[in-house]
Design an enzyme around this catalytic site. Structure first.
Site, PDB file in Angstrom:
ATOM      1  N   GLN A  19      14.381  -9.466  -4.602  1.00 48.55           N
ATOM      2  CA  GLN A  19      12.593  -9.798  -4.129  1.00 48.55           C
ATOM      3  C   GLN A  19      12.174 -10.756  -5.721  1.00 48.55           C
ATOM      4  OE1 GLN A  19       9.267  -8.379  -1.970  1.00 48.55           O
ATOM      5  NE2 GLN A  19       8.772  -7.259  -4.165  1.00 48.55           N
ATOM      6  N   GLN A  51       7.491  -9.843   7.585  1.00 50.86           N
ATOM      7  CA  GLN A  51       8.643  -9.208   6.784  1.00 50.86           C
ATOM      8  C   GLN A  51       9.178  -7.811   7.658  1.00 50.86           C
ATOM      9  OE1 GLN A  51       6.922  -8.846   2.979  1.00 50.86           O
ATOM     10  NE2 GLN A  51       7.773  -7.519   2.596  1.00 50.86           N
ATOM     11  N   LYS A  82      12.737  -2.575  -8.970  1.00 52.93           N
ATOM     12  CA  LYS A  82      13.127  -1.956  -7.271  1.00 52.93           C
ATOM     13  C   LYS A  82      13.688  -2.523  -6.724  1.00 52.93           C
ATOM     14  CE  LYS A  82      13.300   1.437  -4.271  1.00 52.93           C
ATOM     15  NZ  LYS A  82      11.884   1.337  -2.818  1.00 52.93           N
ATOM     16  N   ASP A  83      12.891  -3.919  -6.292  1.00 59.25           N
ATOM     17  CA  ASP A  83      13.257  -5.006  -5.437  1.00 59.25           C
ATOM     18  C   ASP A  83      13.983  -5.748  -5.823  1.00 59.25           C
ATOM     19  OD1 ASP A  83      11.886  -3.767  -2.356  1.00 59.25           O
ATOM     20  OD2 ASP A  83      10.590  -3.388  -4.039  1.00 59.25           O
ATOM     21  N   GLY A 107       1.043  -1.743   0.204  1.00 59.90           N
ATOM     22  CA  GLY A 107       0.011  -0.106  -0.406  1.00 59.90           C
ATOM     23  C   GLY A 107       1.186   1.070  -0.255  1.00 59.90           C
ATOM     24  N   HIS A 131       2.038   4.910  -4.660  1.00 66.31           N
ATOM     25  CA  HIS A 131       2.470   5.874  -5.610  1.00 66.31           C
ATOM     26  C   HIS A 131       3.066   5.363  -7.723  1.00 66.31           C
ATOM     27  CE1 HIS A 131       6.050   2.791  -5.858  1.00 66.31           C
ATOM     28  NE2 HIS A 131       6.262   3.415  -3.927  1.00 66.31           N
ATOM     29  N   GLU A 132       2.995   6.111  -8.042  1.00 67.39           N
ATOM     30  CA  GLU A 132       3.415   6.048  -9.290  1.00 67.39           C
ATOM     31  C   GLU A 132       3.920   4.561 -10.105  1.00 67.39           C
ATOM     32  OE1 GLU A 132       1.883   6.181 -12.195  1.00 67.39           O
ATOM     33  OE2 GLU A 132       0.685   7.507 -11.463  1.00 67.39           O
ATOM     34  N   GLY A 133       5.170   3.607  -9.481  1.00 64.59           N
ATOM     35  CA  GLY A 133       6.078   2.483  -9.756  1.00 64.59           C
ATOM     36  C   GLY A 133       4.775   1.191  -9.143  1.00 64.59           C
ATOM     37  N   HIS A 134       4.205   1.142  -8.027  1.00 63.61           N
ATOM     38  CA  HIS A 134       2.706   0.169  -7.856  1.00 63.61           C
ATOM     39  C   HIS A 134       1.778   0.664  -9.766  1.00 63.61           C
ATOM     40  CE1 HIS A 134       3.857   1.552  -3.930  1.00 63.61           C
ATOM     41  NE2 HIS A 134       3.754   0.104  -4.087  1.00 63.61           N
TER      42      HIS A 134
HETATM   43  P1  AMP Z   1       6.052  -2.689  -1.531  1.00 60.79           P
HETATM   44  O1  AMP Z   1       4.638  -1.771  -1.329  1.00 60.79           O
HETATM   45  O2  AMP Z   1       6.750  -1.633  -1.287  1.00 60.79           O
HETATM   46  O3  AMP Z   1       6.003  -3.714  -1.767  1.00 60.79           O
HETATM   47  O4  AMP Z   1       6.414  -2.021  -3.136  1.00 60.79           O
HETATM   48  C1  AMP Z   1       5.144  -3.314  -3.620  1.00 60.79           C
HETATM   49  C2  AMP Z   1       5.502  -4.064  -5.566  1.00 60.79           C
HETATM   50  O5  AMP Z   1       6.076  -2.705  -6.063  1.00 60.79           O
HETATM   51  C3  AMP Z   1       7.072  -4.979  -5.741  1.00 60.79           C
HETATM   52  O6  AMP Z   1       7.111  -5.597  -6.274  1.00 60.79           O
HETATM   53  C4  AMP Z   1       8.038  -3.377  -5.804  1.00 60.79           C
HETATM   54  O7  AMP Z   1       9.179  -3.942  -6.393  1.00 60.79           O
HETATM   55  C5  AMP Z   1       7.296  -2.365  -6.695  1.00 60.79           C
HETATM   56  N1  AMP Z   1       7.572  -1.394  -6.509  1.00 60.79           N
HETATM   57  C6  AMP Z   1       7.729  -0.100  -5.474  1.00 60.79           C
HETATM   58  N2  AMP Z   1       8.357   0.768  -5.936  1.00 60.79           N
HETATM   59  C7  AMP Z   1       8.815   0.951  -7.210  1.00 60.79           C
HETATM   60  C8  AMP Z   1       9.385   1.485  -8.108  1.00 60.79           C
HETATM   61  N3  AMP Z   1       9.612   3.138  -7.922  1.00 60.79           N
HETATM   62  N4  AMP Z   1       9.120   0.786  -9.201  1.00 60.79           N
HETATM   63  C9  AMP Z   1       8.844   0.205  -9.495  1.00 60.79           C
HETATM   64  N5  AMP Z   1       8.014  -1.150  -8.971  1.00 60.79           N
HETATM   65  C10 AMP Z   1       8.403  -0.522  -7.526  1.00 60.79           C
END
Ligand code: AMP
Length: 308
Positions: free
Chosen positions: A153, A61, A149-150, A31, A34-37
């Site tokens: 993972q 985690q 980014k991860d 949650g 952002h634009e990555g999600h």
């Molecule tokens: P998180 O909410 O941080 O667990 O991230 C959820 C998913 O979004 C994971 O697969 C992350 O790798 C991906 N994610 C987070 N930040 C970015 C980003 N800047 N660009 C692309 N994917 C992202």
């Protein structure tokens, strides 16, 4: 867009999709979207009949001294963005719903977790493997989208899927960045104005390193030394790690190996603390004698079946 807060509700919705033989794309997140999600959701909506988003801050985690309690949340904004990106189902369970009791079965992926975040956050990837396994069983996706980014993972989940025969294609997707290069992260909100400026050193150093590795005779240890000096120049930072590893095995090449003799994809991965906020970033690199080539985003977004 349907919101499911319980496993029973989710199972009912997934059952309906399966009955209609709809393909399912899945984007697991914690949650504070952002634009990555959003980019992962859009890739999924493009490729599949239905897209399922999960929002779950997974306590398993987080380490004892990490930011579980203060992890940012904004349900209303998350739902608005999810809908805008074409999400069909949002699964947002409580901790009680996911873990009515402490699980006695966990998923541990070895070797690819030995370094980087696996080393500096003990138990982190056991928590990730366990929750992603549960979510894969509940959502039954055809494809699951993860951000590079991860990158560790992605390697861990791909290994788990291979080893345990999960019937899902893992789709690694490119890192989305701010205009100045900082990788988007839910944790960026923790940064004060000064730290926010300093944090750009991560992407700038990765960019510079992709040129440095082309220098004749450049070795792994020389490159990493230069990377560390570059990061240290940004005040108030503490390097957690800066490593150059093979990807996706995440094993180290010999420190004195000339980089242009390493004939496999490499990753330069960084974790740096700005005050109390630990940020990660990485870049996939491919170096060999004939042609030094740095992968661009289109190449990183792999076709189904995992092309790094
Ligand atoms: P998180 O909410 O941080 O667990 O991230 C959820 C998913 O979004 C994971 O697969 C992350 O790798 C991906 N994610 C987070 N930040 C970015 C980003 N800047 N660009 C692309 N994917 C992202």
């Amino acid at each position: 867009m349907i919101i499911c807060r319980t496993i029973t509700e989710l199972k009912e919705q997934i059952g309906l999709l399966r009955k209609k033989e709809k393909s399912i794309g899945f984007v697991p997140t914690m949650g504070y979207l952002h634009e990555g999600h959003a980019s992962l959701l859009r890739y999924s909506a493009e490729d599949n009949d239905a897209t399922v988003l999960s929002i779950f801050v997974n306590p398993l985690q987080f380490g004892p001294n990490e930011d579980l309690d203060r992890y940012p949340r904004d349900e209303k904004r998350d739902l608005a963005l999810a809908e805008e990106c074409g999400t069909d189902i949002v699964f947002m369970p409580s901790v009680q719903e996911m873990y009515p009791a402490k699980p006695l079965t966990t998923v541990i992926v070895n070797q690819v977790t030995d370094r980087l975040c696996g080393a500096s956050r003990p138990g982190h990837f056991d928590g990730v493997g366990t929750v992603v396994s549960k979510l894969f069983h509940l959502v039954q996706p055809d494809k699951a989208y993860f951000g590079m980014k991860d990158a560790q993972q992605v390697a861990v989940i791909q290994q788990m899927v291979n080893d345990l025969n999960f019937p899902v294609d893992i789709i690694p997707c490119p890192i989305v960045r701010e205009p100045d290069g900082l990788a988007l992260s839910s944790r960026n909100v923790y940064l004060n104005a000064e730290q926010r400026q300093q944090a750009v050193v991560l992407s700038q150093t990765l960019e510079k390193a992709s040129d440095w590795l082309k220098e004749p005779g450049m070795t792994v240890e020389r490159l990493l030394a230069r990377v560390k000096v570059q990061i240290d120049k940004a005040a108030e930072t503490a390097i957690d790690y800066a490593e150059l590893l093979y990807y996706p095995s995440l094993q180290p090449p010999a420190a004195n190996a000339p980089i242009n003799t390493l004939n496999q994809p490499l990753i330069l991965a960084l974790a740096v603390k700005f005050g109390a906020t630990r940020l990660i970033d990485n870049r996939l690199l491919h170096a060999n004698e004939v042609n030094v080539h740095v992968q661009n985003d289109d190449e990183v977004k792999a076709a189904p079946g995992n092309r790094y």
